[in-house]
Design a protein around this motif. Structure first.
Motif, PDB file in Angstrom:
ATOM      1  N   UNK A 303       0.850  -1.190   0.000  1.00 19.38           N
ATOM      2  CA  UNK A 303       0.000   0.000   0.000  1.00 19.38           C
ATOM      3  C   UNK A 303       0.890   1.244   0.000  1.00 19.38           C
ATOM      4  N   UNK A 304       0.747   2.062  -1.032  1.00 22.26           N
ATOM      5  CA  UNK A 304       1.678   3.161  -1.269  1.00 22.26           C
ATOM      6  C   UNK A 304       0.960   4.498  -1.161  1.00 22.26           C
ATOM      7  N   UNK A 331      -5.916   6.326   3.168  1.00 18.13           N
ATOM      8  CA  UNK A 331      -5.423   7.116   4.289  1.00 18.13           C
ATOM      9  C   UNK A 331      -6.453   7.147   5.406  1.00 18.13           C
ATOM     10  N   UNK A 332      -5.980   7.042   6.629  1.00 20.59           N
ATOM     11  CA  UNK A 332      -6.863   7.031   7.792  1.00 20.59           C
ATOM     12  C   UNK A 332      -7.472   8.415   8.011  1.00 20.59           C
ATOM     13  N   UNK A 374       3.067  12.723   8.074  1.00 22.00           N
ATOM     14  CA  UNK A 374       1.690  12.273   8.304  1.00 22.00           C
ATOM     15  C   UNK A 374       1.452  10.900   7.692  1.00 22.00           C
ATOM     16  N   UNK A 375       1.870  10.699   6.449  1.00 24.25           N
ATOM     17  CA  UNK A 375       1.609   9.398   5.814  1.00 24.25           C
ATOM     18  C   UNK A 375       2.511   8.313   6.389  1.00 24.25           C
ATOM     19  N   UNK A 380      -1.878   2.289   7.682  1.00 22.97           N
ATOM     20  CA  UNK A 380      -2.335   1.735   6.410  1.00 22.97           C
ATOM     21  C   UNK A 380      -1.416   2.035   5.243  1.00 22.97           C
ATOM     22  N   UNK A 381      -0.264   2.653   5.510  1.00 25.28           N
ATOM     23  CA  UNK A 381       0.712   2.981   4.467  1.00 25.28           C
ATOM     24  C   UNK A 381       1.936   2.090   4.646  1.00 25.28           C
ATOM     25  N   UNK A 382       2.339   1.403   3.577  1.00 27.75           N
ATOM     26  CA  UNK A 382       3.519   0.532   3.620  1.00 27.75           C
ATOM     27  C   UNK A 382       4.749   1.168   3.009  1.00 27.75           C
ATOM     28  N   UNK A 383       4.564   2.142   2.125  1.00 26.25           N
ATOM     29  CA  UNK A 383       5.695   2.776   1.448  1.00 26.25           C
ATOM     30  C   UNK A 383       5.258   4.140   0.938  1.00 26.25           C
TER      31      UNK A 383
END
Length: 693
Positions: A303-304, A331-332, A374-375, A380-383
């Motif tokens: 998830x990018x 994005x949350x 932030x990201x 929920x962000x892998x990269x």
């Protein structure tokens, strides 16, 4: 191998003060970076670049660890003998004029091979550019000393390149454009002795090497190479030249012809954890990306978050991600709220994150820092993929704290960069020094990020089964005595004894018996004409399908017997109604040794070419992995309401083929085509075994 990489003293045989010749460049390169003793050797000179020049290697008071040889090819064997006799441990042969030039050069190369075998001296080359070790500042090569002017940029990637001039040109291109730093570059040329396997094993233990990239045109010791890769703890990227299918045209079986088009190489590479490249710069880009993030490949971690300065590039990023198996991160709500805090009120926050309004409002430094942090904090962000620009729009920002935050979060971060040439090069070097791989092409950035998130190291092959398939003495004698192609009936009898599922069938000695056999098997039946040496029976009209009575079977027998002649045989078999035709096979590859194959079967096998290969021995897990990687995998899962293929039964066939081939070394090929899937289970309705001549 240390005496090649870390010698205490080096002799340059063929040294010269002529600045237009390679013998001068070798000495000059050594003087620039090498800290040990340097001994020029040439009977014409007393001194070169302030160094005493010796008339021969024999005149040097103490034998050097390494000799770099740059003399005409006919003189090289004599020079190598002298090196061996004086105790030189290794010679780097940078002269050309050997097997690459024809028969005369090939004989010279064979002579060198004999000298190495007889004396124990190790030979690197010939026809190579030698070694560049950036960390040690060892430039053991005749590449122009001007390469030092642009600065040798150190990195984690080591390269093994079969081609000599390609490695030199490629190295200069990398260095002068600031694209990537390297650790070591090994140009191995014709590989009379030292080859890619030994160098790979050395580099895998080298603390200065984080990943290895290789350009190879052949892999003579392919099996040892593959086994080294399977147990490697570092990423390996290979660009393989010479993958065309032209060599497959003379192949006897479907299995052999499919192996010639690169599918076997790809299958083995995938099995042992090698990442394939299709061009030189891609090879280095993949290697440097995997070196930067060697442990990030994991299931579900694709998830990018994309941070861009232009919506168009964000859209293209999503297109490229979709084609490479990546997904945009959802994005949350907390992340959305943080992003909205840096945007104007009218700007919604979404992924891709278009930062241009935030840059206008806060400047690039604040916009990129707050958005990236932030990201990175979002579970929920892998990269993260950054888009940036250099040379205008006040886009400068310090990437180092963002790189540290990404490392702390355990999330790979890469960048795509546009801009003016000078400022963009500076930005590129700054990003890479901070540990953020940067690319000038958007697709390459996404491709390398996908490689990192998808990377799976190889795993050692399972142990060979202690109890191989047992055959009766009759078939053992046939396998020991015969050569070439066994006919379908004998092939399937052997496979049946080895425990592989084959169709019910019998030979018919006459038309009358053909009818009776057909009746006993149950209609419809198939009759086949078996002629010695003939594999592809359908094309020759030797297959009669859908026979529904004894009379039809008898008539078909007479036609087929006339076609195959007195020595030929006629086979009667049940006609299997199936949902899908696959094929499976075994091949003893000259580079990689025993391998198995699986793919689409029937008459379209070679046309479609969708086959996968793997080294044997296999266990169930590796056989299932081979099946899972097939391009036709969707067909195996009950496409359009058909029964699902019993994958474990198919895996047992692949395992059995490998065990039979390993146990019987005279078996060159086994071909099961078609392997009909009936009610989900595979059964071989045609088979060929090819023996060594």
């Amino acid at each position: 191998m240390d005496f090649f990489f870390q010698p205490r003293s080096v002799a340059v045989i063929g040294a010269t003060p002529d600045q237009n010749k390679g013998g001068y460049s070798i000495v000059k390169n050594l003087l620039t970076g090498f800290k040990g003793l340097i001994h020029p050797v040439n009977p014409k000179y007393k001194e070169i670049e302030g160094l005493k020049c010796f008339p021969s290697i024999r005149e040097i008071p103490q034998a050097p660890d390494l000799a770099i040889v740059f003399v005409p090819a006919p003189l090289v064997p004599k020079v190598v003998r002298e090196c061996a006799e004086t105790g030189v441990k290794g010679a780097m042969l940078e002269s050309s004029g050997f097997s690459e030039t024809g028969e005369k050069g090939r004989l010279l190369q064979e002579e060198l091979k004999g000298i190495a075998a007889a004396t124990g001296i190790r030979l690197w080359g010939p026809n190579c550019m030698g070694l560049v070790d950036v960390g040690s500042r060892h430039l053991f090569s005749f590449v122009s000393p001007a390469i030092w002017d642009d600065g040798l940029l150190a990195g984690q990637v080591s390269l093994i390149v079969q081609s000599g001039m390609l490695s030199a040109g490629f190295l200069i291109d990398l260095m002068t454009h600031g694209q990537a730093g390297v650790s070591k570059v090994c140009s191995i040329g014709n590989r009379v002795d030292v080859d890619e396997v030994e160098l790979l094993e050395y580099l895998l233990d080298d603390p200065q090497t984080g990943a290895v990239g290789l350009y190879l045109e052949s892999i003579p010791r392919g099996r040892r190479f593959a086994l080294a890769c399977a147990s490697a703890k570092k990423p390996i990227v290979v660009l393989k030249g010479g993958r065309s299918a032209m060599g497959a045209r003379a192949a006897l079986s479907h299995t052999a012809s499919l192996s010639g088009n690169g599918a076997l190489i790809s299958g083995v590479f995938k099995q042992v954890g090698i990442r394939e490249a299709s061009d030189f710069k891609q090879m280095v880009d993949l290697a440097r990306s995997l070196a930067a993030f060697p442990d990030h490949g994991r299931e579900g971690g694709k998830r990018v978050a994309v941070l861009t300065f232009t919506g168009g590039a964000g859209i293209l990023s999503l297109d490229f991600m979709d084609s490479l198996g990546l997904v945009p991160a959802d994005l949350s709500p907390e992340t959305i709220k943080r992003l909205e805090g840096i945007f104007p009120e009218w700007m919604p926050a979404a992924n891709p994150v278009d930062l241009w309004p935030a840059v206008e409002r806060l400047g690039a430094e604040q916009a990129y820092h707050q958005a990236t942090l932030a990201v990175l904090d979002d579970p929920g962000v892998d990269a993260v993929l950054l888009h940036t620009f250099s040379g205008a729009f006040h886009f400068n920002f310090d990437v180092a704290p963002l790189a540290r935050a990404a490392e702390a979060a355990g999330k790979p971060m890469m960048a795509w960069l546009l801009g003016r040439r000078g400022p963009a090069k500076e930005t590129q070097e700054t990003f890479q020094a901070a540990g953020v791989p940067v690319f000038r092409e958007l697709y390459r950035a996404v491709e390398c990020l996908a490689a990192v998130l998808d990377h799976r190291p190889g795993r050692p092959l399972p142990e060979l089964k202690a109890d191989p398939p047992r055959l009766s003495n009759r078939w053992k004698r046939i396998l020991a005595r015969e050569s070439g192609v066994l006919d379908e009936y004998d092939s399937k009898q052997i496979l049946d004894e080895a425990g592989l599922p084959v169709v019910e069938e019998a030979l018919a000695p006459s038309a009358l018996e053909a009818g009776r056999t057909a009746a006993s098997l149950g209609f419809p039946v198939v009759l086949k004409g078996l002629a010695k040496g003939r594999v592809h029976k359908t094309e020759a009209g030797l297959v009669q399908l859908g026979l529904e009575s004894e009379d039809e079977a008898a008539a078909a027998y007479r036609r087929l017997k006339a076609a195959v002649g007195r020595e030929g045989r006629v086979l009667v078999q049940s006609q299997i109604q199936g949902e899908l035709e696959l094929m499976a096979g075994f091949i003893r590859d000259p580079q990689f040794g025993p391998c198995v194959m699986c793919g689409l079967g029937g008459v379209l096998a070679e046309v479609m070419g969708r086959a996968g290969f793997a080294l044997v021995p296999l266990d169930e897990a590796s056989a299932l992995e081979l099946i899972k990687g097939l391009e036709i995998e969707r067909l195996l899962d009950g496409f359009r309401g058909r029964p699902k293929v019993d994958r474990k039964a198919l895996a047992r066939i692949l395992i059995g083929l490998g065990e039979l081939g390993e146990a019987q070394p005279r078996i060159k090929e086994i071909d099961l085509n078609p392997l009909i899937i009936s009610q989900g289970r595979p059964v071989a309705v045609d088979a060929t075994i090819v023996l060594e001549d």
